[in-house]
Design a protein around this motif. Sequence first.
Motif, mmCIF file in Angstrom:
data_model
loop_
_atom_site.group_PDB
_atom_site.id
_atom_site.type_symbol
_atom_site.label_atom_id
_atom_site.label_comp_id
_atom_site.label_asym_id
_atom_site.label_seq_id
_atom_site.Cartn_x
_atom_site.Cartn_y
_atom_site.Cartn_z
ATOM 1 N N GLY A 271 53.705 33.059 39.405
ATOM 2 C CA GLY A 271 55.053 33.597 39.377
ATOM 3 C C GLY A 271 55.658 33.561 40.757
ATOM 4 N N PRO A 272 56.974 33.708 40.868
ATOM 5 C CA PRO A 272 57.648 33.653 42.164
ATOM 6 C C PRO A 272 57.147 34.754 43.109
ATOM 7 N N ASP A 273 56.760 35.886 42.496
ATOM 8 C CA ASP A 273 56.315 37.024 43.310
ATOM 9 C C ASP A 273 54.915 36.834 43.871
ATOM 10 N N VAL A 274 54.130 35.983 43.222
ATOM 11 C CA VAL A 274 52.785 35.747 43.743
ATOM 12 C C VAL A 274 52.655 34.302 44.224
ATOM 13 N N SER A 275 53.706 33.804 44.784
ATOM 14 C CA SER A 275 53.650 32.446 45.309
ATOM 15 C C SER A 275 52.582 32.379 46.395
ATOM 16 N N LYS B 76 41.157 34.261 32.191
ATOM 17 C CA LYS B 76 42.073 34.190 31.038
ATOM 18 C C LYS B 76 42.945 35.435 30.903
ATOM 19 N N TYR B 77 42.496 36.549 31.446
ATOM 20 C CA TYR B 77 43.293 37.770 31.335
ATOM 21 C C TYR B 77 44.536 37.715 32.224
ATOM 22 N N TRP B 78 44.465 36.863 33.237
ATOM 23 C CA TRP B 78 45.654 36.664 34.080
ATOM 24 C C TRP B 78 46.780 36.029 33.251
ATOM 25 N N ASN B 79 46.398 35.047 32.475
ATOM 26 C CA ASN B 79 47.399 34.341 31.666
ATOM 27 C C ASN B 79 48.059 35.285 30.675
ATOM 28 N N ALA B 80 47.263 36.216 30.175
ATOM 29 C CA ALA B 80 47.786 37.108 29.133
ATOM 30 C C ALA B 80 48.595 38.264 29.721
ATOM 31 N N ALA B 81 48.488 38.474 31.041
ATOM 32 C CA ALA B 81 49.111 39.660 31.634
ATOM 33 C C ALA B 81 50.627 39.507 31.758
ATOM 34 N N SER B 82 51.320 40.647 31.704
ATOM 35 C CA SER B 82 52.765 40.625 31.938
ATOM 36 C C SER B 82 53.019 40.507 33.431
ATOM 37 N N GLN B 83 54.245 40.150 33.785
ATOM 38 C CA GLN B 83 54.590 40.004 35.192
ATOM 39 C C GLN B 83 54.358 41.302 35.949
ATOM 40 N N GLU B 84 54.711 42.398 35.324
ATOM 41 C CA GLU B 84 54.570 43.702 35.969
ATOM 42 C C GLU B 84 53.096 44.030 36.208
ATOM 43 N N GLN B 85 52.274 43.753 35.176
ATOM 44 C CA GLN B 85 50.829 43.995 35.312
ATOM 45 C C GLN B 85 50.246 43.158 36.448
ATOM 46 N N ARG B 86 50.702 41.909 36.525
ATOM 47 C CA ARG B 86 50.183 41.024 37.578
ATOM 48 C C ARG B 86 50.488 41.595 38.964
ATOM 49 N N ASP B 87 51.716 42.044 39.142
ATOM 50 C CA ASP B 87 52.105 42.599 40.445
ATOM 51 C C ASP B 87 51.227 43.786 40.818
ATOM 52 N N VAL B 88 51.072 44.701 39.845
ATOM 53 C CA VAL B 88 50.306 45.911 40.112
ATOM 54 C C VAL B 88 48.839 45.576 40.356
ATOM 55 N N TYR B 89 48.327 44.651 39.545
ATOM 56 C CA TYR B 89 46.923 44.254 39.677
ATOM 57 C C TYR B 89 46.641 43.631 41.045
ATOM 58 N N LEU B 188 41.580 48.264 33.667
ATOM 59 C CA LEU B 188 40.926 47.735 34.866
ATOM 60 C C LEU B 188 41.670 48.177 36.128
ATOM 61 N N ILE B 189 43.003 48.125 36.066
ATOM 62 C CA ILE B 189 43.807 48.531 37.227
ATOM 63 C C ILE B 189 43.529 49.991 37.566
ATOM 64 N N ASN B 190 43.487 50.836 36.545
ATOM 65 C CA ASN B 190 43.194 52.259 36.785
ATOM 66 C C ASN B 190 41.808 52.458 37.368
ATOM 67 N N LYS B 191 40.861 51.665 36.863
ATOM 68 C CA LYS B 191 39.484 51.753 37.362
ATOM 69 C C LYS B 191 39.447 51.358 38.847
ATOM 70 N N LEU B 192 40.138 50.283 39.190
ATOM 71 C CA LEU B 192 40.186 49.839 40.586
ATOM 72 C C LEU B 192 40.796 50.927 41.466
ATOM 73 N N ARG B 193 41.871 51.531 40.975
ATOM 74 C CA ARG B 193 42.538 52.569 41.763
ATOM 75 C C ARG B 193 41.638 53.775 41.962
ATOM 76 N N SER B 194 40.889 54.137 40.917
ATOM 77 C CA SER B 194 40.034 55.318 41.056
ATOM 78 C C SER B 194 38.921 55.057 42.077
ATOM 79 N N ILE B 195 38.426 53.797 42.111
ATOM 80 C CA ILE B 195 37.422 53.461 43.129
ATOM 81 C C ILE B 195 38.066 53.459 44.517
ATOM 82 N N ASN B 196 39.269 52.918 44.622
ATOM 83 C CA ASN B 196 39.975 52.891 45.909
ATOM 84 C C ASN B 196 40.207 54.297 46.445
ATOM 85 N N ASN B 197 40.541 55.216 45.536
ATOM 86 C CA ASN B 197 40.822 56.586 45.969
ATOM 87 C C ASN B 197 39.573 57.309 46.443
ATOM 88 N N LYS B 198 38.422 56.920 45.873
ATOM 89 C CA LYS B 198 37.150 57.526 46.262
ATOM 90 C C LYS B 198 36.800 57.180 47.703
#
Lengths: 280, 199
Positions: A271-275, B76-89, B188-198
């Motif tokens: 995506g453009p945001d993860v270029s 493959k989970y990257w392909n299935a993710a929404s744009q918003e999920q990708r950013d947060v992930y 998975l994102i929540n799990k990563l965040r909980s480890i990061n916070n620890k």
Amino acid sequence: MKSKSVLVILILSTLISACTSGVKEPPRYIPVKEEIIMKDVISDPIEPINRAIFSFNNVFDKAVVRPVSILYRGILPEFFRNRIAYSLDNLSMPITTINNILQFEFGKAGISSARFVINSTIGILGFFDPASYFGLKADYEDFGQTLAVWGVPTGPYLVLPFLGPSSPRDFTGLMSTSLLDPTYQVGNAANRDLFRAYRMGVGVINFRSENIEIFDDLQNNSVDYYAAVRSFYNQSRNSQISDNLEVSPSINQDSLFNDFEEFELDDTYIGPDVSISYPE
Amino acid sequence: MQIKKIIILVLSFFFINTFVFANFEAEEKFVSNFADNAISILGNENLDINQKNLQFTDLVMSSIDMNLISKFVLSKYWNAASQEQRDVYVKAFEEYFISSYANKLDQYSGEKIVIVSSDAAKKFVIVKSNIVRDGADTLKIELDWRLLTRDGRTKIIDLSIEGISLIVAQREEFQSYLSNNNGNLDALINKLRSINNKN
């Protein structure tokens, strides 16, 4: 005696499966190399059972092995711990020699047997390691690796109670070791078991005491501790076996990196945001 | 003995038949530069752990291909993710990645990287090296660097320690977690965040 015959049957059956799996060439030109070495997806058909045993092992580790290992490291000065580690290594040399021979690696068999002779004598019962000083570097071979060299596929992932990650191939190898290992026959009937128990027990504590922080860290920072250990085990075994088969483990992992193709070549994944950017 | 096999730093020494060909001089140079820079940060006694962390992270982030790595471990989970999920992930994974070494940078004790050889592996170049520590307690760990050069820039894709690829292990971990959580990337994102916070 009865359990011994069970073991003999087990070994024979793996030998037969080795023969039927199409290995006719000498070990260096194994035709089924792809089957022996890592697949993209780890085969773990009994994952729920494995996970249950894995959890049990972790409870046992937390309750017994880890505390004893901390105590061991705390009480015994490093000098003495090193002596014990060296002596355990030295006791594993004869079985390495046997496996070297079974793998037709006669040069390595010479090195491992020379190590055992030198360290058992000049090295005072193996407590010191003058052999390395003479340029005889330690290399460890077990019967699981020998089976791999003979062309036996690893089989599905297996977690053994108390013993941890394994596979049918490695489990067979482990049990065969108790038959083949000459240093398991030290002493008469009464104290032989005692000596084995000592080796096993001290071996586990010695290993665990060297890795307290690494395991703690892995456990605390893993998203999926079970999957992390499974991957490390499989990769580590595959790496050792790649080595036996004289192929480079990294180059061998290439098929795992095929996914890069799609991520790189298909722009829709980016995506453009993860270029792709390269900060200076 | 069996339990010995499960560890990251299996110190069993292999006989690898490496030939000393400088096939990929630029890549070898890249690795040795990276190692020199890393050691000069880690071995600098005037820096506290936070300063080391900042400088080391700068170095790492400018040398690895974080975008590709982030996607590869999701596969493959990257392909299935929404744009918003990708950013947060992407953000959560980067933090997770940094926190994985953050509190260990003061454990450096004089180890050095010795380049052994380099070889092509499809589109990648693999530079083989050893981590060595001299002294009474000799140490030698095999460390392989998987590099990718695009648009004239070389980036680290993966490190392999004694034959254990970190990115492959990370991918297997994420894939396993996701398949056990119905492919829910938010979990998975929540799990990563909980480890990061620890940490």
